[in-house]
Design a protein around this motif. Structure first.
Motif, short mmCIF file in Angstrom:
data_model
loop_
_atom_site.label_atom_id
_atom_site.label_comp_id
_atom_site.label_asym_id
_atom_site.label_seq_id
_atom_site.Cartn_x
_atom_site.Cartn_y
_atom_site.Cartn_z
N VAL A 33 32.26 49.15 37.73
CA VAL A 33 32.76 48.09 38.61
C VAL A 33 33.14 48.70 39.95
O VAL A 33 33.95 49.63 40.00
CB VAL A 33 34.00 47.39 37.98
N PRO A 34 32.54 48.22 41.03
CA PRO A 34 32.86 48.81 42.34
C PRO A 34 34.28 48.48 42.79
O PRO A 34 34.82 47.42 42.46
CB PRO A 34 31.83 48.15 43.27
N VAL A 35 34.87 49.41 43.54
CA VAL A 35 36.19 49.20 44.13
C VAL A 35 35.98 48.83 45.60
O VAL A 35 35.48 49.63 46.38
CB VAL A 35 37.06 50.47 44.03
N LEU A 36 36.35 47.61 45.96
CA LEU A 36 36.23 47.19 47.34
C LEU A 36 37.30 47.88 48.18
O LEU A 36 38.47 47.96 47.76
CB LEU A 36 36.39 45.67 47.45
N PRO A 96 41.43 39.14 44.80
CA PRO A 96 41.42 39.73 43.45
C PRO A 96 41.96 38.74 42.42
O PRO A 96 42.78 37.88 42.74
CB PRO A 96 42.34 40.94 43.59
N THR A 97 41.50 38.90 41.19
CA THR A 97 42.02 38.08 40.08
C THR A 97 43.05 38.88 39.28
O THR A 97 43.68 38.34 38.37
CB THR A 97 40.90 37.64 39.14
N THR A 132 43.47 36.90 29.87
CA THR A 132 42.02 36.96 29.95
C THR A 132 41.52 36.20 31.17
O THR A 132 42.00 35.09 31.47
CB THR A 132 41.39 36.35 28.68
N ALA A 133 40.57 36.79 31.90
CA ALA A 133 40.05 36.16 33.10
C ALA A 133 39.27 34.89 32.77
O ALA A 133 38.65 34.80 31.72
CB ALA A 133 39.14 37.15 33.83
N SER A 136 37.15 41.80 36.95
CA SER A 136 36.36 42.77 37.70
C SER A 136 36.89 42.92 39.13
O SER A 136 36.76 43.98 39.73
CB SER A 136 34.88 42.38 37.74
N ARG A 137 37.49 41.87 39.66
CA ARG A 137 38.09 41.95 41.00
C ARG A 137 39.55 42.39 40.82
O ARG A 137 40.49 41.59 40.85
CB ARG A 137 37.99 40.61 41.73
#
Length: 334
Positions: free
Chosen positions: A209-212, A240-241, A333-334, A179-180
């Motif tokens: 999912v918001p975009v920072l 971010p991941t 995969t996260a 998501s990040r």
């Protein structure tokens, strides 16, 4: 009705310089048997009169020139397709390394015509209106590959499905549970970068999912931009991941920036590139990337240039070729 302005001829230049038409022709053709002072005078008059020889007078083999900024993996893929298509069509392809912005005005167009080119292909860079006017007067068509701007429909161009590619790349990372996700690379003013960024934003929005704001960086497409931009992203908190990079070179730079910080790719950071150039399968880990049909883009550009040189009508000013995801080792995969 006003009379059409008379086209400057070699006789006009010769009369102004006080030399023969043959001498002017020698200067145009780069002959060495002309005195330096005479050569300088003739060249000055050619510039002053905005003289460009007509491509219709040329004879001999068909030669198309493709202009590149440098022979990086991205350009090499396109040039390879262009040369291949040229060989299949019995056409010579001349490769020129640009030393600055596309062309240099009248002299640039005149040099292309004098060298026997029937058309010019340029990567990303769009000729200026003045240059286009010169090329049109010389009857020398131009095709732009992955243009920075599509607003001028009088110029034929070829490119990939940049928006769709950005959408698919980001959806891949979302499907892995990230998501990040950050967007890295590409010039903010480049149409291809804008389209890939819009695809990224659309995928994030569709997933809720918001975009920072700090997660979007557009320094450029090169390796150094990836190192620098990824360094800034990875120093954020939270970092971010996953990173979707706008080019393979940028993605490789991000991999090296991550390793310099003790991060593992893909265990700690997933990375997806864009191009599927040769370096995508040469880096460690091998790069998950959006396959951009570089070879096919070169082939289509060459065929389009030949049709334009033959005076044929082109059905569409811009042709887009499909991109597709190639999953390798840099995403997990996260």
């Amino acid at each position: 009705m006003s009379a059409r302005p008379r086209r400057t001829t070699l006789s006009t230049i010769a009369a102004s310089a006080g030399v023969s038409v043959a001498t002017v022709s020698k200067v145009l053709n780069g002959r060495s048997d002309v005195a330096p002072a005479t050569r300088s005078l003739v060249r000055s008059l050619l510039e002053q009169h905005d003289y460009v020889p007509s491509s219709a007078r040329r004879t001999g083999d068909t030669t198309i020139e493709i202009q590149v900024d440098g022979m990086c993996a991205y350009a090499a893929g396109i040039v390879g397709g262009t040369v291949e298509a040229g060989a299949d069509s019995g056409v010579s392809v001349a490769i020129a390394i640009k030393k600055g912005p596309a062309g240099g005005g009248t002299a640039w167009a005149r040099d292309l015509v004098s060298a026997g080119r029937q058309a010019v292909i340029t990567i990303a860079e769009h000729p200026t209106p003045a240059q286009l006017a010169i090329l049109s007067r010389a009857r020398l068509p131009v095709v732009v590959i992955d243009p920075l701007d599509l607003s001028d429909t009088s110029v034929s161009s070829v490119g990939p499905t940049n928006f769709t590619g950005g959408l698919i790349a980001t959806r891949h990372l979302l499907a892995l549970g990230h998501s990040r996700i950050a967007y890295l690379g590409g010039l903010a003013t480049a149409l291809s970068s804008q389209a890939r960024l819009h695809g990224y934003r659309a995928a994030m929005e569709d997933a809720g999912v918001p975009v920072l704001p700090d997660y979007v960086r557009t320094p450029g497409f090169c390796y150094a931009h990836g190192v620098e931009g990824a360094g800034v992203l990875l120093d954020l908190r939270p970092a971010p991941t996953a990173i979707f990079a706008a080019s393979d070179e940028c993605a490789v730079g991000a991999i090296h920036a991550a390793k310099a910080r003790g991060l593992r790719v893909p265990e700690d950071l997933s990375i997806v590139g864009f191009d599927d150039s040769e370096i995508a399968s040469m880096t460690s880990p091998k790069l998950t990337t959006m396959h951009q049909p570089l070879r096919e883009m070169g082939i289509v550009a060459l065929r389009t240039a030949l049709r334009l040189a033959a005076g044929e009508r082109i059905e569409s000013a811009h042709v887009e070729l499909a991109t597709e995801l190639v999953i390798r080792e840099s995403s997990l995969t996260a």
